[in-house]
Write a protein that holds these residues in place. Structure first.
Motif, short mmCIF file in Angstrom:
data_model
loop_
_atom_site.label_atom_id
_atom_site.label_comp_id
_atom_site.label_asym_id
_atom_site.label_seq_id
_atom_site.Cartn_x
_atom_site.Cartn_y
_atom_site.Cartn_z
N ARG A 177 0.83 -1.21 0.00
CA ARG A 177 0.00 0.00 0.00
C ARG A 177 0.86 1.25 0.00
O ARG A 177 0.44 2.30 -0.51
CB ARG A 177 -0.92 0.01 1.23
N SER A 178 2.07 1.16 0.54
CA SER A 178 2.94 2.33 0.61
C SER A 178 3.31 2.83 -0.77
O SER A 178 3.57 4.02 -0.97
CB SER A 178 4.20 2.03 1.42
N LEU A 179 3.35 1.93 -1.75
CA LEU A 179 3.70 2.34 -3.11
C LEU A 179 2.63 3.26 -3.68
O LEU A 179 2.93 4.25 -4.36
CB LEU A 179 3.89 1.11 -3.99
N ALA A 180 1.38 2.93 -3.41
CA ALA A 180 0.28 3.80 -3.85
C ALA A 180 0.25 5.09 -3.05
O ALA A 180 0.02 6.17 -3.61
CB ALA A 180 -1.06 3.06 -3.72
N VAL A 181 0.51 5.00 -1.75
CA VAL A 181 0.53 6.20 -0.91
C VAL A 181 1.60 7.17 -1.39
O VAL A 181 1.37 8.38 -1.48
CB VAL A 181 0.76 5.82 0.57
N MET A 182 2.78 6.66 -1.72
CA MET A 182 3.88 7.54 -2.10
C MET A 182 3.69 8.17 -3.48
O MET A 182 4.36 9.14 -3.81
CB MET A 182 5.21 6.81 -2.01
N ARG A 183 2.77 7.64 -4.27
CA ARG A 183 2.43 8.32 -5.53
C ARG A 183 1.88 9.72 -5.26
O ARG A 183 1.99 10.60 -6.11
CB ARG A 183 1.38 7.53 -6.30
N LEU A 257 13.48 -10.46 -15.04
CA LEU A 257 13.09 -9.22 -15.71
C LEU A 257 12.05 -9.48 -16.80
O LEU A 257 11.16 -8.65 -17.01
CB LEU A 257 14.32 -8.54 -16.32
N GLU A 258 12.15 -10.60 -17.48
CA GLU A 258 11.14 -10.92 -18.50
C GLU A 258 9.75 -11.01 -17.87
O GLU A 258 8.77 -10.47 -18.42
CB GLU A 258 11.50 -12.24 -19.19
N THR A 259 9.67 -11.66 -16.72
CA THR A 259 8.38 -11.77 -16.03
C THR A 259 7.89 -10.40 -15.57
O THR A 259 6.71 -10.06 -15.73
CB THR A 259 8.52 -12.70 -14.81
N LEU A 260 8.79 -9.61 -15.00
CA LEU A 260 8.41 -8.30 -14.48
C LEU A 260 7.92 -7.37 -15.58
O LEU A 260 6.98 -6.60 -15.39
CB LEU A 260 9.59 -7.67 -13.74
N MET A 261 8.55 -7.44 -16.75
CA MET A 261 8.11 -6.59 -17.85
C MET A 261 6.72 -6.99 -18.36
O MET A 261 5.93 -6.14 -18.77
CB MET A 261 9.13 -6.63 -18.98
N GLU A 262 6.42 -8.27 -18.33
CA GLU A 262 5.08 -8.72 -18.72
C GLU A 262 4.04 -8.19 -17.73
O GLU A 262 2.97 -7.72 -18.13
CB GLU A 262 5.03 -10.25 -18.78
N ILE A 263 4.34 -8.27 -16.45
CA ILE A 263 3.42 -7.76 -15.43
C ILE A 263 3.26 -6.25 -15.59
O ILE A 263 2.14 -5.72 -15.53
CB ILE A 263 3.93 -8.10 -14.01
N ASP A 264 4.37 -5.54 -15.78
CA ASP A 264 4.34 -4.09 -15.93
C ASP A 264 3.47 -3.68 -17.11
O ASP A 264 2.65 -2.75 -17.02
CB ASP A 264 5.76 -3.57 -16.11
N HIS A 265 3.65 -4.35 -18.23
CA HIS A 265 2.85 -4.04 -19.43
C HIS A 265 1.37 -4.27 -19.18
O HIS A 265 0.52 -3.46 -19.60
CB HIS A 265 3.34 -4.90 -20.60
N LEU A 266 1.06 -5.34 -18.48
CA LEU A 266 -0.35 -5.67 -18.21
C LEU A 266 -1.00 -4.63 -17.32
O LEU A 266 -2.06 -4.08 -17.66
CB LEU A 266 -0.44 -7.05 -17.56
N VAL A 267 -0.39 -4.33 -16.17
CA VAL A 267 -1.05 -3.44 -15.22
C VAL A 267 -1.09 -2.00 -15.72
O VAL A 267 -2.09 -1.29 -15.52
CB VAL A 267 -0.40 -3.51 -13.82
N LYS A 268 -0.07 -1.55 -16.41
CA LYS A 268 -0.09 -0.18 -16.92
C LYS A 268 -1.02 -0.04 -18.12
O LYS A 268 -1.56 1.04 -18.37
CB LYS A 268 1.33 0.28 -17.25
N GLY A 269 -1.21 -1.13 -18.85
CA GLY A 269 -2.14 -1.10 -19.96
C GLY A 269 -3.59 -1.04 -19.52
O GLY A 269 -4.45 -0.47 -20.20
N LYS A 270 -3.86 -1.63 -18.36
CA LYS A 270 -5.23 -1.66 -17.83
C LYS A 270 -5.56 -0.44 -16.99
O LYS A 270 -6.72 -0.14 -16.75
CB LYS A 270 -5.42 -2.92 -16.97
N GLY A 271 -4.54 0.27 -16.51
CA GLY A 271 -4.79 1.41 -15.63
C GLY A 271 -4.96 0.98 -14.19
O GLY A 271 -4.97 -0.21 -13.87
N PHE A 272 -5.16 1.96 -13.33
CA PHE A 272 -5.22 1.70 -11.90
C PHE A 272 -6.57 2.18 -11.35
O PHE A 272 -6.87 3.38 -11.30
CB PHE A 272 -4.06 2.42 -11.19
N ALA A 273 -7.40 1.19 -10.96
CA ALA A 273 -8.76 1.50 -10.53
C ALA A 273 -8.81 2.45 -9.35
O ALA A 273 -9.74 3.26 -9.22
CB ALA A 273 -9.49 0.19 -10.19
N GLU A 274 -7.80 2.39 -8.48
CA GLU A 274 -7.82 3.20 -7.26
C GLU A 274 -7.73 4.70 -7.57
O GLU A 274 -8.15 5.53 -6.76
CB GLU A 274 -6.69 2.79 -6.32
#
Length: 277
Positions: A177-183, A257-274
């Motif tokens: 949660r701290s990652l979202a808070v620090m945004r 890193l290959e796994t992390l980039m796949e996750i990054d692409h997915l979540v940033k492509g979908k946006g952040f509901a919060e």
């Protein structure tokens, strides 16, 4: 935010800060920087090489601290010129900031010094991007005040970095949660996946670590949404002269890193509901 020639933010691909904890030798620095550069170019990851010329916050006075300012800066300059990558290093309260800033591309402030007002202001006034590590004792919302101290200098290229929070003796935990808070600071958020598995002072005269949990926390942080990832890596972590127990093995970087980039692409492509609440 513009960082070392590339844009960073939640609408941009994940960038990586990586390298050995401390400069052990010129050859190791060149070898690791070269391998990381080829890997990140292949995967399309913006990359900044990290290593420290002096580790002031060691568990024991007998611990290896690095080659020192003069030799350390020579090696970092060689990495920049030979490998062609931007470099980041730690600075401390007694560091000649102008001298370091004349060589490196990004300055980093240690977590324990995040509340030192004069220090934070002095580092920011060097005019370089600054990665401010959140103290292990600090609530994420308190980073707003730290950022205000830094930006009061006129420098708006400030990043905030999560590296876990003290949880009992010799232990750290990461609250995603701290990652979202620090945004809310308005700064790009970086997650330190390797120091977050550190066990401070866990081996008595040195810190321990649980590197097997680096991928667990890195995947979680990228899924939560971060601009960048910080990872200390070493070709042979068990032989590293600093923070070996929590360093991720260099030969295993590609797969992670290959796994992390796949996750990054997915979540940033979908946006952040919060963000819509």
């Amino acid at each position: 935010m513009k960082l070392c020639g590339f844009e960073v933010g939640l609408d941009r691909p994940l960038f990586l800060i990586a390298g050995p904890c401390v400069i052990e030798s010129e050859q190791l620095a060149l070898d690791t920087a070269g391998e990381l550069n080829m890997l990140t170019q292949d995967l399309g990851i913006p990359f900044i090489y990290k290593s420290s010329f002096d580790k002031a916050n060691r568990s024991s006075a007998e611990s290896f601290r690095g080659p020192g300012l003069e030799r350390g800066l020579e090696i970092l300059q060689r990495v920049k010129s030979s490998i062609g990558v931007p470099v980041l290093t730690d600075v401390h309260e007694d560091t000649p900031l102008q001298e370091v800033a004349s060589v490196v591309d990004v300055l980093q402030t240690p977590a324990f010094l995040c509340r030192q007002t004069n220090f934070i202001g002095d580092v920011a006034r060097q005019g370089l991007p600054v990665n401010i590590k959140k103290g292990q004792f600090l609530a994420p919302w308190d980073m707003t005040h730290v950022v205000e101290k830094a930006t009061a200098s006129g420098n708006d290229r400030i990043m905030v970095c999560e590296r876990g929070v003290s949880f009992g003796y010799n232990n750290l935990v990461s609250d995603m949660r701290s990652l979202a808070v620090m945004r809310e600071t308005g700064c790009p958020v970086v997650y330190d996946a390797t120091h977050s598995v550190q066990l401070p002072g866990g081996q008595g005269a040195s810190s321990g670590g649980q590197r097997e949990f680096v991928p667990v926390l890195a995947r979680s942080a990228v899924a939560a949404g971060v601009s960048g990832l910080f990872m200390e890596t070493h070709p042979q972590p068990d032989k590293a002269l600093s923070d070996g127990p929590n360093a991720w093995p260099l030969p295993k970087m590609r797969e992670l890193l290959e796994t992390l980039m796949e996750i990054d692409h997915l979540v940033k492509g979908k946006g952040f509901a919060e963000t819509s609440l």
